[in-house]
Design a protein around this motif. Sequence first.
Motif, PDB file in Angstrom:
ATOM      1  N   LYS A   1       0.832  -1.206   0.000  1.00 61.96           N
ATOM      2  CA  LYS A   1       0.000   0.000   0.000  1.00 61.96           C
ATOM      3  C   LYS A   1       0.873   1.266   0.000  1.00 61.96           C
ATOM      4  N   SER A   2       1.930   1.225   0.783  1.00 58.37           N
ATOM      5  CA  SER A   2       2.795   2.405   0.903  1.00 58.37           C
ATOM      6  C   SER A   2       3.731   2.556  -0.294  1.00 58.37           C
ATOM      7  N   GLY A   3       3.761   1.545  -1.161  1.00 54.15           N
ATOM      8  CA  GLY A   3       4.630   1.627  -2.341  1.00 54.15           C
ATOM      9  C   GLY A   3       6.032   1.102  -2.091  1.00 54.15           C
ATOM     10  N   ASP A   4       6.311   0.664  -0.865  1.00 56.31           N
ATOM     11  CA  ASP A   4       7.643   0.118  -0.583  1.00 56.31           C
ATOM     12  C   ASP A   4       7.853  -1.205  -1.310  1.00 56.31           C
ATOM     13  N   ALA A   5       6.771  -1.957  -1.446  1.00 58.81           N
ATOM     14  CA  ALA A   5       6.859  -3.220  -2.182  1.00 58.81           C
ATOM     15  C   ALA A   5       5.843  -3.198  -3.321  1.00 58.81           C
ATOM     16  N   GLU A   6       6.104  -4.031  -4.330  1.00 60.81           N
ATOM     17  CA  GLU A   6       5.167  -4.095  -5.460  1.00 60.81           C
ATOM     18  C   GLU A   6       4.250  -5.308  -5.374  1.00 60.81           C
ATOM     19  N   ALA A   7       4.631  -6.256  -4.530  1.00 60.37           N
ATOM     20  CA  ALA A   7       3.820  -7.469  -4.421  1.00 60.37           C
ATOM     21  C   ALA A   7       3.898  -8.022  -3.016  1.00 60.37           C
ATOM     22  N   VAL A   8       2.830  -8.750  -2.617  1.00 61.65           N
ATOM     23  CA  VAL A   8       2.835  -9.459  -1.345  1.00 61.65           C
ATOM     24  C   VAL A   8       2.582 -10.937  -1.634  1.00 61.65           C
ATOM     25  N   VAL A   9       3.335 -11.794  -0.923  1.00 61.46           N
ATOM     26  CA  VAL A   9       3.193 -13.239  -1.096  1.00 61.46           C
ATOM     27  C   VAL A   9       2.905 -13.845   0.272  1.00 61.46           C
ATOM     28  N   SER A  10       1.854 -14.693   0.348  1.00 61.35           N
ATOM     29  CA  SER A  10       1.542 -15.324   1.630  1.00 61.35           C
ATOM     30  C   SER A  10       1.028 -16.753   1.464  1.00 61.35           C
ATOM     31  N   ALA A  11       1.499 -17.633   2.337  1.00 65.41           N
ATOM     32  CA  ALA A  11       0.982 -19.006   2.389  1.00 65.41           C
ATOM     33  C   ALA A  11       0.094 -19.169   3.621  1.00 65.41           C
ATOM     34  N   GLY A  12      -0.255 -18.044   4.231  1.00 67.82           N
ATOM     35  CA  GLY A  12      -1.071 -18.092   5.447  1.00 67.82           C
ATOM     36  C   GLY A  12      -2.560 -18.199   5.124  1.00 67.82           C
ATOM     37  N   HIS A  13      -3.377 -17.808   6.064  1.00 69.48           N
ATOM     38  CA  HIS A  13      -4.837 -17.781   5.975  1.00 69.48           C
ATOM     39  C   HIS A  13      -5.268 -17.087   4.676  1.00 69.48           C
ATOM     40  N   THR A  14      -5.845 -17.852   3.738  1.00 66.40           N
ATOM     41  CA  THR A  14      -6.215 -17.283   2.436  1.00 66.40           C
ATOM     42  C   THR A  14      -7.220 -16.144   2.584  1.00 66.40           C
ATOM     43  N   GLY A  15      -8.225 -16.377   3.415  1.00 63.92           N
ATOM     44  CA  GLY A  15      -9.242 -15.350   3.600  1.00 63.92           C
ATOM     45  C   GLY A  15      -8.653 -14.055   4.132  1.00 63.92           C
ATOM     46  N   ALA A  16      -7.685 -14.181   5.037  1.00 60.11           N
ATOM     47  CA  ALA A  16      -7.052 -12.988   5.609  1.00 60.11           C
ATOM     48  C   ALA A  16      -6.239 -12.254   4.547  1.00 60.11           C
ATOM     49  N   ALA A  17      -5.525 -12.995   3.711  1.00 61.53           N
ATOM     50  CA  ALA A  17      -4.729 -12.371   2.655  1.00 61.53           C
ATOM     51  C   ALA A  17      -5.642 -11.629   1.680  1.00 61.53           C
TER      52      ALA A  17
ATOM     53  N   GLY B   1      -7.145  -8.439  -9.616  1.00 66.83           N
ATOM     54  CA  GLY B   1      -8.128  -7.364  -9.513  1.00 66.83           C
ATOM     55  C   GLY B   1      -7.827  -6.331  -8.446  1.00 66.83           C
ATOM     56  N   THR B   2      -6.855  -6.635  -7.565  1.00 65.70           N
ATOM     57  CA  THR B   2      -6.518  -5.633  -6.545  1.00 65.70           C
ATOM     58  C   THR B   2      -5.389  -4.736  -7.060  1.00 65.70           C
ATOM     59  N   ASN B   3      -5.328  -3.553  -6.509  1.00 72.20           N
ATOM     60  CA  ASN B   3      -4.358  -2.552  -6.948  1.00 72.20           C
ATOM     61  C   ASN B   3      -3.006  -2.783  -6.278  1.00 72.20           C
ATOM     62  N   GLY B   4      -2.351  -3.824  -6.685  1.00 73.77           N
ATOM     63  CA  GLY B   4      -1.095  -4.285  -6.095  1.00 73.77           C
ATOM     64  C   GLY B   4      -1.102  -5.793  -6.250  1.00 73.77           C
ATOM     65  N   VAL B   5       0.061  -6.374  -6.562  1.00 72.34           N
ATOM     66  CA  VAL B   5       0.106  -7.823  -6.796  1.00 72.34           C
ATOM     67  C   VAL B   5       0.005  -8.575  -5.470  1.00 72.34           C
ATOM     68  N   CYS B   6      -0.853  -9.576  -5.425  1.00 72.72           N
ATOM     69  CA  CYS B   6      -1.018 -10.402  -4.226  1.00 72.72           C
ATOM     70  C   CYS B   6      -1.033 -11.860  -4.652  1.00 72.72           C
ATOM     71  N   ILE B   7      -0.081 -12.634  -4.131  1.00 70.33           N
ATOM     72  CA  ILE B   7       0.022 -14.042  -4.516  1.00 70.33           C
ATOM     73  C   ILE B   7      -0.277 -14.916  -3.304  1.00 70.33           C
ATOM     74  N   ILE B   8      -1.230 -15.835  -3.484  1.00 72.63           N
ATOM     75  CA  ILE B   8      -1.645 -16.738  -2.424  1.00 72.63           C
ATOM     76  C   ILE B   8      -0.957 -18.077  -2.641  1.00 72.63           C
ATOM     77  N   ALA B   9      -0.141 -18.503  -1.682  1.00 71.91           N
ATOM     78  CA  ALA B   9       0.501 -19.815  -1.796  1.00 71.91           C
ATOM     79  C   ALA B   9      -0.281 -20.825  -0.951  1.00 71.91           C
TER      80      ALA B   9
END
Lengths: 335, 335
Positions: free
Chosen positions: A92-108, A288-296
């Motif tokens: 959100k702050s622009g420090d990163a371009e993508a977030v990757v998480s293998a945690g709780h899918t709903g939370a991500a 569809g979100t304004n920033g890359v989000c990858i769910i592992a």
Amino acid sequence: MKIAVDAMGGDFAPQNVIGGVKMALVAYPAITRLFLVGDEARVKAEVQSQRLPSAKLEIVHAPEVVEMGESAAKAVRRKKHSSINVATDLVKSGDAEAVVSAGHTGAAVTAATLKLRNLPGVERAGIASPLPNEHGVCNLIDAGANLDRRPIQLLQYGIMGSVYARHVGGVKNPRVGLMSVGTEDDKGTDFTKEVFALLKASHLNFIGNIEGHDLFESPVDVVVCDGFVGNVVLKSCEATAKAMFKWLKHEIKSTPIRTLGALLSKGAFKAVKNRSSYEAYGGSPLLGTNGVCIIAHGSSSALAMKNALRVAAESIQHRVNPHIEEEIARSLAAP
Amino acid sequence: MKIAVDAMGGDFAPQNVIGGVKMALVAYPAITRLFLVGDEARVKAEVQSQRLPSAKLEIVHAPEVVEMGESAAKAVRRKKHSSINVATDLVKSGDAEAVVSAGHTGAAVTAATLKLRNLPGVERAGIASPLPNEHGVCNLIDAGANLDRRPIQLLQYGIMGSVYARHVGGVKNPRVGLMSVGTEDDKGTDFTKEVFALLKASHLNFIGNIEGHDLFESPVDVVVCDGFVGNVVLKSCEATAKAMFKWLKHEIKSTPIRTLGALLSKGAFKAVKNRSSYEAYGGSPLLGTNGVCIIAHGSSSALAMKNALRVAAESIQHRVNPHIEEEIARSLAAP
């Protein structure tokens, strides 16, 4: 390229997450900055134990973790300093371009939706889950990000899935199918018939209704369905494959001759396991979100995490989100 | 016990149908009359070629067949003399107690629904499809008879599936699960949450939400879902199993050592194929119509047809329909 990783997400975190990061830093030099978000002491210890080169790494402390049984909406709102929240904040702050998480899918999904918001014109973000098939990979979208369902949302899944298949999957003119109960045009519910009409009128390469067997046998690149159906189908396919292997193993172990035979043909089992495993695909993009989000996958190995990072890097590199924005605008402007 | 069989239904009709009838007449002496409905000349020729004993048989001429690509509603209305219509008419007139067909599923459902009508209080009939699992068999209902969806219909599927599991499957207190996107009580769509509340308030042994893996791993006897979801899940599971075996075969054939190994462990493959095959289950009952209707797989072998006839005979013998009527009345009378 700057990526934030939820170091505490997944059944084997932080170990496998850090293991995957180590592999990815070697394999994808385009990643110039990698934020490891989680309990600082535990992450630091794991980084040291696995001897990661520190040049590109930055550990960002996040004292909380969203546990698997928690309500996604509540956890994201209450646990402000959870690893998934802090990692998404970095995008959100622009420090990163993508977030990757293998945690709780709903939370991500909730964190990405609340913090990053959707790209202009996108009604709902959807998870595109890769399913290996005879012709390569078929992307099932939505695999469960959104349990609402409006026909236009499924049209947009088709558009976003196509963009992803084209720009990341390298498919020239992705074939889009609609999950239904028969392949004839008139098969389906009132809801899928409405979606059918929208897809047919769109500029997409829509090939019509598809059924279960098409997931594996047909040269279809994107399969559109609502999030409930997608989630149930995906889990059922995964469960079937698991049950088949388990039953085979049980039968094989029942006699010494069969056991010997299976040893000789071991390579075949391994090849099919690899081919059907999520490890090789690593991650499912939330499109569809304004920033890359990858769910592992929750039980991601280090290899799976490495590949989830690859998916993130490729999504940034091939500008998936700007392309989605463009295509959605084009679709909304269509008469 | 008198059963009408659609002799022209299925990919290998009338051959496999007659083959199955031959086996069933030997195995189930309780079948005292068997109507073979179809093109008289073709059926007679097949009966002679397979040397069926004629004592219990009666060939009923039906000159038309509903083809697989046809619209069910139109075909049933227009082809008055199709084998599925004539076979179902025999149940309507009371000449037969059950109809068995491996033909067009939609046509069989439509014919049964229009001609036999539903049992008192039943909103919609549902197909209960058997899925083999670690604990025996789990009945997925509805597997696609009804693409409408109202919460009460799913409650009634639970009731009817329970009756079937108890009286035909021999399960004392059948466990009923609701197909959803997570096992926690609050997971699901607004629709499944309404169904959840109805199931929970009922007298059923409701175990809550289930997911894909529960189909194979959990001791659940009845899984309730709407007909769209059920159909898609069933076909996806079938497709996954098929793809796994196909890929394994391909990999095994790629080296001589693997081929030899697979020969030695051949029995294990066969055992799993048998276990996961619909052949052993034979048929899926359409539950809720006023007359037994068993749907067999389109590509049924003679063995599958024999087992579909077993399912029909057991449904009659164990009085599934009177029990359903009773349980539905009890549920409607509940406060």
